[in-house]
Write an enzyme that holds these catalytic residues in place. Sequence first.
Site, PDB file in Angstrom:
ATOM      1  N   PRO A  25       0.840  -1.420  -0.063  1.00 28.81           N
ATOM      2  CA  PRO A  25      -0.037   0.088  -0.018  1.00 28.81           C
ATOM      3  C   PRO A  25       0.665   1.201   0.031  1.00 28.81           C
ATOM      4  O   PRO A  25       1.676   1.115   0.854  1.00 28.81           O
ATOM      5  CB  PRO A  25      -0.673  -0.097   1.413  1.00 28.81           C
ATOM      6  CG  PRO A  25       0.195  -0.871   2.299  1.00 28.81           C
ATOM      7  CD  PRO A  25       0.715  -1.917   1.153  1.00 28.81           C
ATOM      8  N   MET A  26       0.568   2.204  -0.939  1.00 28.51           N
ATOM      9  CA  MET A  26       1.433   3.458  -0.809  1.00 28.51           C
ATOM     10  C   MET A  26       0.280   4.548  -1.034  1.00 28.51           C
ATOM     11  O   MET A  26      -0.435   4.488  -1.939  1.00 28.51           O
ATOM     12  CB  MET A  26       2.210   3.496  -2.275  1.00 28.51           C
ATOM     13  CG  MET A  26       3.348   2.416  -2.162  1.00 28.51           C
ATOM     14  SD  MET A  26       4.401   2.405  -3.509  1.00 28.51           S
ATOM     15  CE  MET A  26       3.335   1.612  -4.782  1.00 28.51           C
ATOM     16  N   GLN A  79      -5.422  -2.235   3.876  1.00 27.17           N
ATOM     17  CA  GLN A  79      -4.308  -1.894   5.294  1.00 27.17           C
ATOM     18  C   GLN A  79      -5.045  -1.187   6.063  1.00 27.17           C
ATOM     19  O   GLN A  79      -5.585   0.052   5.545  1.00 27.17           O
ATOM     20  CB  GLN A  79      -3.012  -1.422   4.709  1.00 27.17           C
ATOM     21  CG  GLN A  79      -2.073  -1.573   5.753  1.00 27.17           C
ATOM     22  CD  GLN A  79      -0.834  -0.942   5.459  1.00 27.17           C
ATOM     23  OE1 GLN A  79      -0.542   0.267   5.313  1.00 27.17           O
ATOM     24  NE2 GLN A  79       0.462  -1.703   5.363  1.00 27.17           N
ATOM     25  N   CYS A 110       5.182   2.660   8.989  1.00 24.69           N
ATOM     26  CA  CYS A 110       5.252   4.053   8.288  1.00 24.69           C
ATOM     27  C   CYS A 110       6.220   4.959   9.113  1.00 24.69           C
ATOM     28  O   CYS A 110       6.211   4.805  10.561  1.00 24.69           O
ATOM     29  CB  CYS A 110       3.751   4.771   8.425  1.00 24.69           C
ATOM     30  SG  CYS A 110       3.723   6.383   7.593  1.00 24.69           S
ATOM     31  N   LYS A 152       2.367  -5.805   8.932  1.00 23.68           N
ATOM     32  CA  LYS A 152       3.832  -5.292   8.322  1.00 23.68           C
ATOM     33  C   LYS A 152       4.543  -4.107   9.373  1.00 23.68           C
ATOM     34  O   LYS A 152       3.898  -3.273   9.735  1.00 23.68           O
ATOM     35  CB  LYS A 152       3.355  -4.548   6.779  1.00 23.68           C
ATOM     36  CG  LYS A 152       4.587  -4.098   6.092  1.00 23.68           C
ATOM     37  CD  LYS A 152       4.045  -3.743   4.753  1.00 23.68           C
ATOM     38  CE  LYS A 152       5.542  -3.433   3.740  1.00 23.68           C
ATOM     39  NZ  LYS A 152       5.499  -2.077   3.702  1.00 23.68           N
ATOM     40  N   GLY A 215      11.735  -4.128   0.215  1.00 26.33           N
ATOM     41  CA  GLY A 215      12.697  -3.418   0.207  1.00 26.33           C
ATOM     42  C   GLY A 215      13.549  -3.658  -0.931  1.00 26.33           C
ATOM     43  O   GLY A 215      14.164  -4.663  -1.072  1.00 26.33           O
ATOM     44  N   ASP A 216      13.606  -2.553  -1.852  1.00 24.31           N
ATOM     45  CA  ASP A 216      14.718  -2.601  -2.997  1.00 24.31           C
ATOM     46  C   ASP A 216      14.446  -3.565  -4.123  1.00 24.31           C
ATOM     47  O   ASP A 216      15.310  -4.267  -4.662  1.00 24.31           O
ATOM     48  CB  ASP A 216      15.916  -2.822  -2.425  1.00 24.31           C
ATOM     49  CG  ASP A 216      16.342  -1.431  -1.639  1.00 24.31           C
ATOM     50  OD1 ASP A 216      15.816  -0.489  -1.899  1.00 24.31           O
ATOM     51  OD2 ASP A 216      17.605  -1.583  -1.130  1.00 24.31           O
ATOM     52  N   ARG A 239       8.009   0.733  -4.407  1.00 19.31           N
ATOM     53  CA  ARG A 239       8.173   2.008  -5.187  1.00 19.31           C
ATOM     54  C   ARG A 239       8.926   1.184  -6.445  1.00 19.31           C
ATOM     55  O   ARG A 239       8.690   2.054  -7.773  1.00 19.31           O
ATOM     56  CB  ARG A 239       9.636   2.589  -4.664  1.00 19.31           C
ATOM     57  CG  ARG A 239       9.145   3.596  -3.450  1.00 19.31           C
ATOM     58  CD  ARG A 239      10.322   4.092  -2.921  1.00 19.31           C
ATOM     59  NE  ARG A 239      11.128   3.104  -2.395  1.00 19.31           N
ATOM     60  CZ  ARG A 239      12.790   3.281  -2.159  1.00 19.31           C
ATOM     61  NH1 ARG A 239      13.286   4.282  -2.498  1.00 19.31           N
ATOM     62  NH2 ARG A 239      13.469   2.234  -1.818  1.00 19.31           N
TER      63      ARG A 239
END
Length: 378
Positions: A25-26, A79, A110, A152, A215-216, A239
């Site tokens: 979720p973003m 979420q 967050c 998360k 992550g990444d 991302r």
Amino acid sequence: MTATLTKPDLRIGPYRVDPPVVLAPMAGITNVAFRQLCQEYGAGIYVCEMITARAVVERHPGTMHMMTFGEHEKPRSMQLYGVDPKTMREAVKIITGEGLADHVDSNFGCPVSKVTRKGGGAALPYKRKLFADIVRESAAAAAEAGVPFTVKFRVGIDDDHLTYLDAGRIAEAEGAAAVSLHARTAAQRYSGKADWSKIAALKEAVTGIPVLGNGDIFTSGDALRMMAETGCDGVVVGRGCLGRPWLFGELEAAFAGREIPAGPDLGEVARVLRRHAELLVHHDGPAKAMRDLRKHMAWYFMGFPVGSELRRGFAMVSSLTELDDLIGQLDHDAPFPEAAEGPRGRQGSPGKVTLPHGWLDDPDDGCVPETEDMHSGG
């Protein structure tokens, strides 16, 4: 290139997740339009923007609009954010009791100051008792409806206050169906590199439920490498898919052992951008849709030969007609650039985490911090 991996059988509650991929979720990104666009490329779980528990309980109109799912979304994944066990439980009961979602995730990762300064997000797992109370109440409420509740979180507040191993063990003990770790501290925000060794350590500590890594992950190769190096059961992509929803098609191919599709040329990117615009207009109407679309432009055109004047035009687009005119000025035959393969989205710099006064004094203090506001989405 053909990528292969012994694919795990990832199950979250009753749902088999194949490929083992979750869209993170973003805020301002993973609305129903973007999720639908990503789902057109590959299967997985696609999580909506963060929803505030209090806003659900008070039925805030803006939040209820955000809790929208496409006709074919399954499972419908939401979420939830909150700092009060009772409010979280009530929100979960509303969501599950009214059939508003099939899976509820919870946000304890967050790093944004307006969240951590109230004891929420990545700050909260430091308070072990409060964290356990929230997970227990929420997971129990979800279980009553047969809905999986997942958690998360991040590695910790900073290098001196690591919380992830305790958080994983507590979440497992209190009924979570799975845990996901963003392998950075809150102090890192999105800077530097994610420490995948922490995902491996969490996988060793949490043995009864799935452990997902985040992550990444910017390419399908990154996802395969994370799973090979850490032994995690699935990956969470954030991302890496910004301006690149076709990444989910590449991930599906990689996990199936098929050849990874070539990156799209600029003409295909323009088609995807136009599709994104249509979906946003359907969800939010033309004015809001065009405002929302503007932030995606730099991500879609990352590395492509698009002149500065044309980029400015896309960044200020105000209608579908104007968008079509701008798209017509692109070099549709321009190939996908290697420069577009790397990191994208916000990175920023590390910094001190803002916490409530005295937050670090007693990790076993179960008192509820200041009540969160009703601003969903982050």
